[in-house]
Design a protein around this motif. Sequence first.
Motif: not given
Length: 692
Positions: A98, A165, A168
């Motif tokens: 990510h 991100n 994630y």
Amino acid sequence: MSMKPEYCMLSLLIPGPQSPGKDIDMYLQPLIEYLKLLWEIGVETYDASKNETFQMRAALLWTINNFPAYTMLSGWSTKGKLTCPCCNKNTSSLQLKHSWKTVYMDHRVFLPMNRPWRTNKRSFNGKQELRPPPPAIEGPKIFEMLQNAKNVFGKKQSKTKDHLNARYDLKNLGIWKNLQPKEVNNGKRTKLAKACFSMTATEKSIFCGVLKTTKLPDGSASNISCCFITLEEIDLLELKIVETLCQLERIFPPSFFDIMVHLPIHLANEVRLGGPVQFRWMYPPERYMCTLKSYVRNRSWPEGSIAEAYLAEECLTFCSRYLHGGVQTRLNKRPRNDDDPNEDEVVPSKLFSNKGRSLGVRNREPIKLDDISIAQARVYVLHNCEEVANCVRSNLTIINYREHEEEVNNQRGTKWRKAKVHNKTFAQWFETRVRDPNVPFWLKELSRGPSSIARRFSGYVINGYRFHTVECEARRKTQNSGVTLTTLTSSFASAKDQSLIQDNVAYYGRLFEIVKLDYFGHFKVVLFRCEWYDAERDKYGLTFIQFHKKCFQDEPFILASQAHQCFYVQDPYEHNKHYVIETVPRDLFKTSDKSESEARQTHYSEQHEHITSPAIPADDGELILERTDLRPTVIETFSSSHFYLNKEFIDLKAISSKNLLRQFEAKRQKIVTECKKYEMEAAAANDKEKSE
């Protein structure tokens, strides 16, 4: 000395506003030819000491460059999976799905095999680490790898690391569930818990405020003290770096660990290979490049300005080598904190140190000391003069000294009060006992005490430190008034304590006055008048003081030769609390007592082979990674349609500026045409209504 600007040569100046990249090979070709000439043939050089010439040869030992320039000089890519040149093909890297970046973790492979962190799954990546450290690549292996290498000259045609991100990526790796993103409101929003290293705006302001307002001693902020490190300390430092990186892996997300965080793991081996780091680090070249940039006067031709100014500087440096020693130049200038006395201050004395020199325009200001100050200074000098102690220990006065002690002990009061009385009456007792004809003349003069007329200084250089008084320091950006003294002291815990304790005690204070006592022309001694404060320790073991908690107010003086320097950092929450930071003299070098033959030979070796190591905490539990005292961050979650719109916007940004301007102009013309058409239709409708 070899890193000083006057010994550096500007042999190449590449023009242009951008870095040459791989084209630097073209610029370095003439330099390489000269290096080959110096190595293979040499150049004829004149030896002034022997009045003859010889063939001088030279070799390239190493290059100094930052890590991005490593690619240009060596050809090893500093991007991608195999970024680390030391780990080479065994570099442990991970591509984050990510965050779209390559990170370098798994530093547990450098720990000894018996460390508990190797089997700790919860605090790291969820796996045990049983791999050995990557093997070191030695010189013959590197030479073999470069045999078939081909050189191709020239080219071929505020952010944070804790973002959505990055969270994630934690979910993708299956670690740290408390910090993984959580969807709320049926997936319309994403909630991110605050990490343990997160700071609010107020906390950031306080942290930056401490760094901004803290005054450091002279030379500490711009020049870190140099020292030599022993081979044993290198081994300890190596394992300490591994421990630190493993601690960071337990706290920060994987996106934090770029190549610059990984490279310190190899610093210890670099020291083993190249020796003292001050000959190979980037600080002197960076400072020298700042000097070269300051030569620019014509911004249209910066390279020409640098070349002309460098040539003028070289000519002046060359001429200064032929000036006599009485002329101060950049080659023979006095060190900043040189404590050799000034010529007008030299007073030979075997009682006190002749080191130290005064500073400031007030160094000739005479003052008159009061009776209390004279008595305090007189007693302290007598107690800290080695010759006086030898006289007291001699057979001539030891009996009288014991009689004096017994006389004081027979008085009423606690032991603490008796010791205080003994300290005050010692000067008068000593003056009466040295009237014996066998006592040296200088000892009699010392017992008389100093003159009431003394000199006062605003600054003083001693023991490699630069001291200033608190009054002088108020006008400066540096803090040089902190004084510390560690001495073997006999003391009582309190006024009611009856047991005398003797131990090394560290005293902390501030310098308020520098005075030079004059013993009627026979000898002189410099004293520091200080305010002393009670030292305490917090729960982290840090020493702090509070300026309103004073102690030893009856003993404010110390010898200048006894003083060492420290500085104080104010606590941002409790303004009365100041933490103590001890410093090292600017030009102090630490050398080993072992000879070169006795020193243990340590070569380029693997990190797990060392026997001694610092104590690593055997903590096998999970750290508290979440700050529950702060509200989590809530982020809007975009749907698939938003994603495609965002993708179209990114594609639109990729269009060249000319095409973008054409599109805007076409849209503007279309809007103008539609507006004119609308105005015409509206005017026609109005005319029709009027006619009816």
